[in-house]
Design an enzyme around this catalytic site. Structure first.
Site, PDB file in Angstrom:
ATOM      1  N   HIS A 132     100.269 -82.047  -4.842  1.00 38.71           N
ATOM      2  CA  HIS A 132     100.277 -82.978  -3.694  1.00 38.71           C
ATOM      3  C   HIS A 132     101.059 -82.354  -2.541  1.00 38.71           C
ATOM      4  O   HIS A 132     102.285 -82.293  -2.557  1.00 38.71           O
ATOM      5  CB  HIS A 132     100.892 -84.328  -4.069  1.00 38.71           C
ATOM      6  CG  HIS A 132     100.726 -85.331  -2.959  1.00 38.71           C
ATOM      7  ND1 HIS A 132      99.913 -86.434  -3.061  1.00 38.71           N
ATOM      8  CD2 HIS A 132     101.250 -85.387  -1.709  1.00 38.71           C
ATOM      9  CE1 HIS A 132      99.940 -87.116  -1.930  1.00 38.71           C
ATOM     10  NE2 HIS A 132     100.757 -86.507  -1.093  1.00 38.71           N
ATOM     11  N   HIS A 155     100.857 -81.299   2.025  1.00 36.00           N
ATOM     12  CA  HIS A 155     100.216 -81.470   3.347  1.00 36.00           C
ATOM     13  C   HIS A 155     100.321 -80.145   4.096  1.00 36.00           C
ATOM     14  O   HIS A 155     101.255 -79.921   4.871  1.00 36.00           O
ATOM     15  CB  HIS A 155     100.883 -82.606   4.128  1.00 36.00           C
ATOM     16  CG  HIS A 155     100.644 -83.945   3.513  1.00 36.00           C
ATOM     17  ND1 HIS A 155      99.648 -84.802   3.927  1.00 36.00           N
ATOM     18  CD2 HIS A 155     101.251 -84.550   2.462  1.00 36.00           C
ATOM     19  CE1 HIS A 155      99.659 -85.887   3.174  1.00 36.00           C
ATOM     20  NE2 HIS A 155     100.625 -85.766   2.270  1.00 36.00           N
ATOM     21  N   GLN A 199      94.547 -90.333   7.202  1.00 37.11           N
ATOM     22  CA  GLN A 199      95.954 -90.709   7.399  1.00 37.11           C
ATOM     23  C   GLN A 199      96.120 -92.055   8.109  1.00 37.11           C
ATOM     24  O   GLN A 199      96.995 -92.850   7.783  1.00 37.11           O
ATOM     25  CB  GLN A 199      96.657 -89.619   8.224  1.00 37.11           C
ATOM     26  CG  GLN A 199      98.048 -89.940   8.728  1.00 37.11           C
ATOM     27  CD  GLN A 199      99.119 -89.769   7.664  1.00 37.11           C
ATOM     28  OE1 GLN A 199      99.442 -88.649   7.280  1.00 37.11           O
ATOM     29  NE2 GLN A 199      99.651 -90.872   7.170  1.00 37.11           N
ATOM     30  N   HIS A 258      96.588 -91.424  -1.634  1.00 37.67           N
ATOM     31  CA  HIS A 258      97.915 -91.967  -1.389  1.00 37.67           C
ATOM     32  C   HIS A 258      97.796 -93.450  -1.727  1.00 37.67           C
ATOM     33  O   HIS A 258      97.028 -94.165  -1.085  1.00 37.67           O
ATOM     34  CB  HIS A 258      98.300 -91.808   0.076  1.00 37.67           C
ATOM     35  CG  HIS A 258      98.687 -90.411   0.462  1.00 37.67           C
ATOM     36  ND1 HIS A 258      97.799 -89.371   0.430  1.00 37.67           N
ATOM     37  CD2 HIS A 258      99.880 -89.903   0.882  1.00 37.67           C
ATOM     38  CE1 HIS A 258      98.437 -88.267   0.814  1.00 37.67           C
ATOM     39  NE2 HIS A 258      99.691 -88.557   1.095  1.00 37.67           N
ATOM     40  N   GLU A 274     102.191 -96.390  -1.516  1.00 32.54           N
ATOM     41  CA  GLU A 274     103.437 -95.719  -1.091  1.00 32.54           C
ATOM     42  C   GLU A 274     104.212 -96.721  -0.251  1.00 32.54           C
ATOM     43  O   GLU A 274     104.217 -96.679   0.973  1.00 32.54           O
ATOM     44  CB  GLU A 274     103.147 -94.434  -0.299  1.00 32.54           C
ATOM     45  CG  GLU A 274     104.430 -93.633  -0.060  1.00 32.54           C
ATOM     46  CD  GLU A 274     104.200 -92.334   0.705  1.00 32.54           C
ATOM     47  OE1 GLU A 274     103.072 -92.092   1.159  1.00 32.54           O
ATOM     48  OE2 GLU A 274     105.166 -91.565   0.846  1.00 32.54           O
ATOM     49  N   ASP A 328     104.788 -82.460  -1.660  1.00 28.79           N
ATOM     50  CA  ASP A 328     104.379 -83.352  -0.566  1.00 28.79           C
ATOM     51  C   ASP A 328     104.587 -82.719   0.810  1.00 28.79           C
ATOM     52  O   ASP A 328     103.636 -82.531   1.557  1.00 28.79           O
ATOM     53  CB  ASP A 328     105.094 -84.706  -0.661  1.00 28.79           C
ATOM     54  CG  ASP A 328     104.331 -85.826   0.043  1.00 28.79           C
ATOM     55  OD1 ASP A 328     103.258 -85.563   0.614  1.00 28.79           O
ATOM     56  OD2 ASP A 328     104.810 -86.977   0.033  1.00 28.79           O
TER      57      ASP A 328
HETATM   58 FE   FE2 Z   1     101.427 -87.215   0.853  1.00 30.30          FE
END
Ligand code: FE2
Length: 429
Positions: A57, A59, A152, A210, A213, A309
């Site tokens: 995971h 970005h 996102q 995701h 969260e 992450d």
């Molecule tokens: Fe993430």
């Protein structure tokens, strides 16, 4: 005649004195006392030889952008998302590629040879997707990069995201993403999970969302994710990333939820470094930790992995591509300090993460691609404790990174000494 023999290795399962022979990029044998000649021989000298670290995971499109165009003052998830929104119009293809390649260099030097990266598809130009597809091709010889189409700003909430996600998948992105807790309503979130799982089933792709969260104990999209996984026959191919609301959920409800997740063979991905800093921000004291229920999920038989992450981006100003740091934070937050608990956290950044990504031929076994890391440590516990130096990183039988051992020469009055951090063993195990 082998291409490479790594001799005297300790393996993650505890076998000691093992020789690993490599031929044509594959592991040919793993056994003690291989005497056949080899083009290159590396004496592992009792050090731990592990399969590579895996970050399931990440970005990659945002990494190393820290400070562009400014710092996150509050440190919150929401300011991070707003800051990323400010940065997006300034992104260029070359800048994205350059930062991602520099991060991959760092990753490789740490023995991190497989990364699943979410890629924001909210900008209709899909500049990020084009850049990350470019990076995926460029790093292919030495790093497995999987890409997730990540809306996102919301699949339903953001104008154009539905079409952009389809285009990103058409362009060759590997995995269907989502962010149900960020949709306008719980109902929209659940509908996004259903729609995205349907797309994955139709295209034969994995899913990695995701999911929840949030510190809201009533954020229950993981329940829908598990149910849609079963409905579409996607068992084992769907990952729930973060799942932080589970930390705050009513335990009686969780006693129903975990078996449902198990039925779906949901892949659980916690991100300890990020969620220990982002969650609980609205709490007074006591502050919640914001990590999903890692030991309980492992005990129930679910595959639980840890992701990094973020590294130096709008959400997290720290990080170094070191999955041992991730494992260390995961075990601290999850209070997994037993010997087995620490080993389980090593698995969470190696074999469990590889399974979450669906990697094949992973692990030090005959027939598998010859990928491995020699660590300046004698076992996985010591590797985590010391953030052990990666003495050598091997990909397909070729040494692609080497780092000198960490050793200090002390000049103390009356006590000259050399300190090798890996020479401090417990009195029993
Ligand atoms: Fe993430």
């Amino acid at each position: 005649m082998f291409d490479l023999i790594v001799s005297g290795a300790t393996l993650t399962d505890g076998r000691r004195g093992m020789d690993i022979a490599v031929l044509d990029g594959k592991i040919a044998a793993v056994e003690p006392g291989i005497t056949a000649p080899a083009t290159r021989r590396i004496d592992a000298a009792g050090h731990l030889v592990s399969p590579p670290f895996v970050d399931c995971h990440f970005h990659m499109d945002a990494t190393l952008s820290l400070g562009m165009p400014r710092m996150n003052q509050s440190g919150t998830l929401l300011e991070g998302i707003a800051l990323w929104g400010e940065l997006k119009p300034q992104l260029t293809h070359d800048g994205l590629v350059e930062r991602a390649l520099r991060y991959c260099d760092l990753a490789v030097s740490q023995g991190l040879l497989a990364i699943r990266s979410h890629v924001d598809i909210s900008d209709p130009r899909l500049l990020t997707v084009e850049a990350m597809l470019d990076v995926r091709e460029r790093v292919k010889p030495y790093l497995d990069l999987q890409l997730v189409a990540f809306p996102q700003d919301g699949y339903f909430r953001s104008d154009g995201a539905i079409a952009a996600l389809t285009r990103a998948l058409d362009m060759g992105v590997d995995v269907v993403g989502g962010i149900p807790h960020f949709e306008r309503t719980m109902a929209d979130g659940a509908a996004s999970v259903a729609a995205l799982c349907r797309i994955a089933a139709e295209r034969g792709l994995p899913v990695d969302m995701h999911c929840d969260e949030s510190d809201d104990p009533l954020s229950r999209h993981v329940e829908t994710l598990a149910a849609e996984t079963v409905r579409h026959g996607l068992q084992g191919r769907v990952a729930g990333s973060h799942l932080t609301s589970m930390h705050s959920m009513d335990t009686y409800y969780v006693s129903k939820l975990i078996p449902l997740m198990h039925e779906a063979d949901l892949q659980v991905i916690a991100n300890p470094l990020i969620n220990i800093t982002l969650q609980g921000r609205h709490d007074g004291y006591p502050k919640r930790r914001g990590q999903t229920r890692v030991p309980e999920l492992m005990a129930a038989g679910l595959n639980v992995a840890f992701g990094h992450d973020c590294v130096m981006d709008p959400w997290y100003s720290l990080g170094s591509g070191d999955m041992l740091e991730v494992a260390s934070m995961g075990l601290h937050v999850g209070q997994m300090t037993s010997r087995d608990g620490i080993r389980a956290c090593f698995d969470a950044v190696t074999v469990n993460a590889a399974r979450a990504m669906g990697l094949t031929e992973y692990g030090i076994a005959p027939g598998h691609r010859a990928d491995m890391v020699i660590l300046q440590a004698t076992d996985p516990i010591e590797a985590i404790r010391l953030r052990a130096t990666r003495l050598a990183v091997v990909r397909g039988g070729t040494v692609i990174s080497e780092t000198p051992a960490r050793r200090s020469a002390l000049s103390l009055p009356g006590r000259p000494a050399t300190v090798d951090p890996a020479e401090y063993a417990p009195k029993s195990d």
